[in-house]
Motif scaffolding. Structure first.
Motif, PDB file in Angstrom:
ATOM      1  N   VAL A 136      54.882  85.998  32.870  1.00  0.00           N
ATOM      2  CA  VAL A 136      55.736  86.270  31.713  1.00  0.00           C
ATOM      3  C   VAL A 136      55.517  85.239  30.617  1.00  0.00           C
ATOM      4  O   VAL A 136      55.406  85.574  29.436  1.00  0.00           O
ATOM      5  N   CYS A 137      55.449  83.960  31.008  1.00  0.00           N
ATOM      6  CA  CYS A 137      55.345  82.890  30.028  1.00  0.00           C
ATOM      7  C   CYS A 137      54.979  81.595  30.748  1.00  0.00           C
ATOM      8  O   CYS A 137      54.858  81.564  31.972  1.00  0.00           O
ATOM      9  N   HIS A 138      54.804  80.545  29.996  1.00  0.00           N
ATOM     10  CA  HIS A 138      54.633  79.219  30.562  1.00  0.00           C
ATOM     11  C   HIS A 138      55.996  78.540  30.701  1.00  0.00           C
ATOM     12  O   HIS A 138      56.900  78.777  29.890  1.00  0.00           O
ATOM     13  N   ALA A 139      56.141  77.697  31.705  1.00  0.00           N
ATOM     14  CA  ALA A 139      57.390  76.956  31.872  1.00  0.00           C
ATOM     15  C   ALA A 139      57.688  76.106  30.644  1.00  0.00           C
ATOM     16  O   ALA A 139      58.850  75.886  30.288  1.00  0.00           O
ATOM     17  N   ASN A 149      68.848  74.270  32.894  1.00  0.00           N
ATOM     18  CA  ASN A 149      68.430  75.232  31.890  1.00  0.00           C
ATOM     19  C   ASN A 149      67.187  76.005  32.310  1.00  0.00           C
ATOM     20  O   ASN A 149      66.970  77.133  31.839  1.00  0.00           O
ATOM     21  N   VAL A 150      66.380  75.428  33.182  1.00  0.00           N
ATOM     22  CA  VAL A 150      65.274  76.197  33.772  1.00  0.00           C
ATOM     23  C   VAL A 150      65.860  77.346  34.591  1.00  0.00           C
ATOM     24  O   VAL A 150      65.431  78.503  34.470  1.00  0.00           O
ATOM     25  N   TYR A 151      66.865  77.044  35.408  1.00  0.00           N
ATOM     26  CA  TYR A 151      67.503  78.090  36.211  1.00  0.00           C
ATOM     27  C   TYR A 151      68.140  79.163  35.325  1.00  0.00           C
ATOM     28  O   TYR A 151      68.003  80.369  35.584  1.00  0.00           O
ATOM     29  N   ASN A 152      68.841  78.738  34.280  1.00  0.00           N
ATOM     30  CA  ASN A 152      69.445  79.714  33.375  1.00  0.00           C
ATOM     31  C   ASN A 152      68.381  80.603  32.740  1.00  0.00           C
ATOM     32  O   ASN A 152      68.572  81.823  32.587  1.00  0.00           O
ATOM     33  N   SER A 153      67.262  80.000  32.385  1.00  0.00           N
ATOM     34  CA  SER A 153      66.175  80.760  31.758  1.00  0.00           C
ATOM     35  C   SER A 153      65.548  81.744  32.749  1.00  0.00           C
ATOM     36  O   SER A 153      65.244  82.891  32.382  1.00  0.00           O
ATOM     37  N   ILE A 169      58.582  88.850  23.243  1.00  0.00           N
ATOM     38  CA  ILE A 169      59.955  88.637  22.779  1.00  0.00           C
ATOM     39  C   ILE A 169      60.654  87.612  23.666  1.00  0.00           C
ATOM     40  O   ILE A 169      61.404  86.749  23.176  1.00  0.00           O
ATOM     41  N   ILE A 170      60.421  87.679  24.972  1.00  0.00           N
ATOM     42  CA  ILE A 170      60.993  86.694  25.895  1.00  0.00           C
ATOM     43  C   ILE A 170      60.501  85.294  25.539  1.00  0.00           C
ATOM     44  O   ILE A 170      61.285  84.336  25.459  1.00  0.00           O
ATOM     45  N   GLN A 171      59.200  85.160  25.303  1.00  0.00           N
ATOM     46  CA  GLN A 171      58.629  83.856  24.949  1.00  0.00           C
ATOM     47  C   GLN A 171      59.247  83.324  23.669  1.00  0.00           C
ATOM     48  O   GLN A 171      59.611  82.142  23.578  1.00  0.00           O
ATOM     49  N   GLN A 172      59.372  84.184  22.675  1.00  0.00           N
ATOM     50  CA  GLN A 172      59.963  83.782  21.393  1.00  0.00           C
ATOM     51  C   GLN A 172      61.400  83.304  21.587  1.00  0.00           C
ATOM     52  O   GLN A 172      61.819  82.296  21.002  1.00  0.00           O
ATOM     53  N   GLY A 173      62.158  84.026  22.412  1.00  0.00           N
ATOM     54  CA  GLY A 173      63.540  83.636  22.660  1.00  0.00           C
ATOM     55  C   GLY A 173      63.649  82.286  23.350  1.00  0.00           C
ATOM     56  O   GLY A 173      64.485  81.453  22.978  1.00  0.00           O
ATOM     57  N   LEU A 174      62.811  82.058  24.344  1.00  0.00           N
ATOM     58  CA  LEU A 174      62.849  80.791  25.072  1.00  0.00           C
ATOM     59  C   LEU A 174      62.494  79.617  24.162  1.00  0.00           C
ATOM     60  O   LEU A 174      63.091  78.537  24.259  1.00  0.00           O
ATOM     61  N   ARG A 175      61.517  79.826  23.295  1.00  0.00           N
ATOM     62  CA  ARG A 175      61.049  78.742  22.425  1.00  0.00           C
ATOM     63  C   ARG A 175      62.046  78.410  21.320  1.00  0.00           C
ATOM     64  O   ARG A 175      62.107  77.269  20.859  1.00  0.00           O
ATOM     65  N   SER A 176      62.816  79.405  20.894  1.00  0.00           N
ATOM     66  CA  SER A 176      63.665  79.218  19.711  1.00  0.00           C
ATOM     67  C   SER A 176      65.143  79.028  20.028  1.00  0.00           C
ATOM     68  O   SER A 176      65.906  78.603  19.156  1.00  0.00           O
TER      69      SER A 176
END
Length: 329
Positions: A136-139, A149-153, A169-176
């Motif tokens: 899905v993405c990189h940690a 917050n890793v667990y929440n993510s 979209i998931i990556q964008q949300g995590l980064r922002s």
């Protein structure tokens, strides 16, 4: 809560299927049980000791949490934390809906989301369902600090994949995503000191998460404002963590404060300890103990009742006190 839920049901019956996300307390889940309702996607992020002033014990508290998926159907989903002993037991006992796990520590979890080491210090987050597996993405896409917050993510990613949200979209949300107010929220930087508002940390476990996040190498650079109303919780594990990273602590008045003070005394806490009868007094006393490079942290580990209307009032008074401090120095 039922005004919201009834409105969602009416919209659904009219074909409006936009997802609605609700964060529900254990006593709100008791109301769901009365209506024999469970959401299409239910999630329990973790289960730790809390609210023992309301429940007879952990078994009763755990039962209240499980109401969230009690009335699910076979085409519904429940998302549980594999790394938490209690939620793992929830899943092992069986659930009405389809079970997915999330884990930071394990890959052999069956369906769900987990973290995989890809070498050179890099990790990726993987979603598995049935025989299908995808990255899905990189940690490192998770912008918020701290293991919690890793667990929440991971939990949020699991739900997002079930809703067919694209990985981009998931990556964008995590980064922002900047985080949520009152939850380990950085509210100021004054003369080389960082100020954090973590008023929603109403349990010792939540304070532990804050301390580990802000001082991961035990730098002893924290001035902590803690204490408040007792929820019949255990502070024995918190005291040694305070000893490692907190050089000064200001305790708010409340029935939990003597319990925390007693545990600090029992381990021979060497830092400075002061009492405060208002948030303004607590901030003034805490500031006097800060040094350049320090962190002033409001993370009470207790309920707010007595001195404050609720934890959000406590957070608001902390912001106001910091604003006054900033204006006067």
């Amino acid at each position: 809560i039922f005004d919201i839920i009834d409105d969602v049901i009416r919209r659904e019956q009219k074909g409006d299927l936009h997802p609605v996300i609700l964060e529900l307390s254990s006593w709100q889940l008791e109301q769901l049980e009365q209506r024999r309702l469970s959401p299409h996607i239910a999630m329990v992020t973790n289960m730790m000791e809390d609210h023992l002033n309301r429940y007879e014990g952990m078994a009763e508290y755990m039962a209240a949490k499980q109401h969230i998926y009690q009335y699910q159907k076979e085409d519904d989903y429940v998302i549980l934390n594999f790394d938490n002993d209690i939620t793992r037991e929830f899943g092992k006992k069986g659930t009405p809906g389809q079970l997915l796990w999330f884990s930071r520590e394990r890959k052999d979890i069956g369906d769900g989301v987990f973290v995989r080491d890809i070498g050179k210090g890099e990790k990726e987050i993987v979603f598995r369902k049935g025989t299908e597996t995808e990255t899905v993405c990189h940690a490192s896409d998770i912008a918020l600090p701290g293991a919690h917050n890793v667990y929440n993510s991971l939990a949020a990613i699991t739900a997002a994949k079930l809703l067919d949200i694209p990985n981009e979209i998931i990556q964008q949300g995590l980064r922002s995503f900047p985080g949520v107010a009152d939850r380990l929220e950085k509210i100021a930087a004054i003369q080389g000191r960082e100020i954090y508002n973590d008023t929603t940390a109403t349990t010792p476990d939540a304070v532990l998460a804050a301390l580990h996040t802000l001082s991961p190498r035990n730098a002893k650079n924290i001035v902590l404002i803690a204490g408040g109303a007792d929820k019949k919780l255990d502070y024995r594990a918190l005291a040694p963590a305070i000893q490692k990273v907190v050089h000064s602590i200001v305790l708010l008045s409340g029935t939990a404060t003597p319990k925390l003070g007693s545990e600090l005394h029992a381990i021979g806490y060497k830092g400075k300890v002061e009492m405060a009868n208002s948030m303004n007094e607590a901030v003034e006393r805490a500031w006097r103990h800060t040094r350049e490079g320090d962190i002033m942290l409001l993370s009470p580990g207790a309920a707010s009742f007595g001195m404050f209307l609720h934890e959000f009032d406590r957070g608001a008074q902390f912001r106001e006190a910091i604003a006054r401090l900033q204006a006067n120095i």
